[in-house]
Design a protein around this motif. Structure first.
Motif, PDB file in Angstrom:
ATOM      1  N   GLU A 108      -7.665  -3.971  -1.563  1.00  0.00           N
ATOM      2  CA  GLU A 108      -8.139  -4.969  -0.608  1.00  0.00           C
ATOM      3  C   GLU A 108      -7.598  -6.365  -0.905  1.00  0.00           C
ATOM      4  N   SER A 109      -7.361  -6.673  -2.169  1.00  0.00           N
ATOM      5  CA  SER A 109      -6.862  -8.009  -2.511  1.00  0.00           C
ATOM      6  C   SER A 109      -5.340  -8.094  -2.503  1.00  0.00           C
ATOM      7  N   ARG A 116      -1.878  -8.750  -1.308  1.00  0.00           N
ATOM      8  CA  ARG A 116      -1.263  -9.555  -0.248  1.00  0.00           C
ATOM      9  C   ARG A 116       0.221  -9.671  -0.541  1.00  0.00           C
ATOM     10  N   PHE A 117       1.025  -9.394   0.462  1.00  0.00           N
ATOM     11  CA  PHE A 117       2.474  -9.462   0.306  1.00  0.00           C
ATOM     12  C   PHE A 117       2.978 -10.810   0.803  1.00  0.00           C
ATOM     13  N   LEU A 167       5.648 -10.921  -5.204  1.00  0.00           N
ATOM     14  CA  LEU A 167       4.257 -10.508  -5.153  1.00  0.00           C
ATOM     15  C   LEU A 167       3.500 -11.175  -6.295  1.00  0.00           C
ATOM     16  N   TYR A 182       7.908  -8.733   5.722  1.00  0.00           N
ATOM     17  CA  TYR A 182       7.560  -8.629   4.308  1.00  0.00           C
ATOM     18  C   TYR A 182       8.769  -8.133   3.534  1.00  0.00           C
TER      19      TYR A 182
END
Length: 123
Positions: free
Chosen positions: A55-56, A58-59, A39, A66
């Protein structure tokens, strides 16, 4: 026959080029293992998580979707912060209800004089 010889020579050249590239290409050691994607921007450890952080988030993609550890860590952190906020909201609501009840009892017990109202407004 000429075409056959051309194909054999071309195949030999390709095999030789690939062999040289793999065996003698640069370093004598084999390629190092690639580090697994992690990550990049985890949730901030020094402050509460806000909407923009979520909101930001990301995996990185893993072979089967994932990385479960990254997702579990993020969801655990979010669950803990939501539980903490819910407890804080409940404490504040109960304190507000107590203050309202005390104010209601005070008004019902005896009416305030103009002097008491003036002191309360100054606070």
């Amino acid at each position: 026959m000429v075409m056959f010889l051309f194909l054999v020579v071309a195949l030999a050249v390709v095999v030789a080029a690939v062999t040289l590239a793999v065996i003698g290409g640069g370093e004598s050691a084999p390629l190092p293992e690639a580090a697994p994607e992690r990550l990049q921007d985890p949730l901030p450890p020094d402050r509460p998580v806000d909407r923009a952080d979520v909101e930001s988030l990301r995996f990185p993609v893993a072979p089967r979707g994932y990385r479960m550890a990254d997702v579990d860590d993020a969801l655990g952190r979010l669950a803990a912060e939501l539980a903490e906020r819910d407890a804080r909201i409940a404490d504040l609501e109960s304190a507000l209800a107590g203050a309202r009840a005390a104010a209601h009892e005070q008004r019902a017990g005896h009416p305030r004089t103009d002097e008491e109202q003036g002191r309360e407004e100054q606070r």
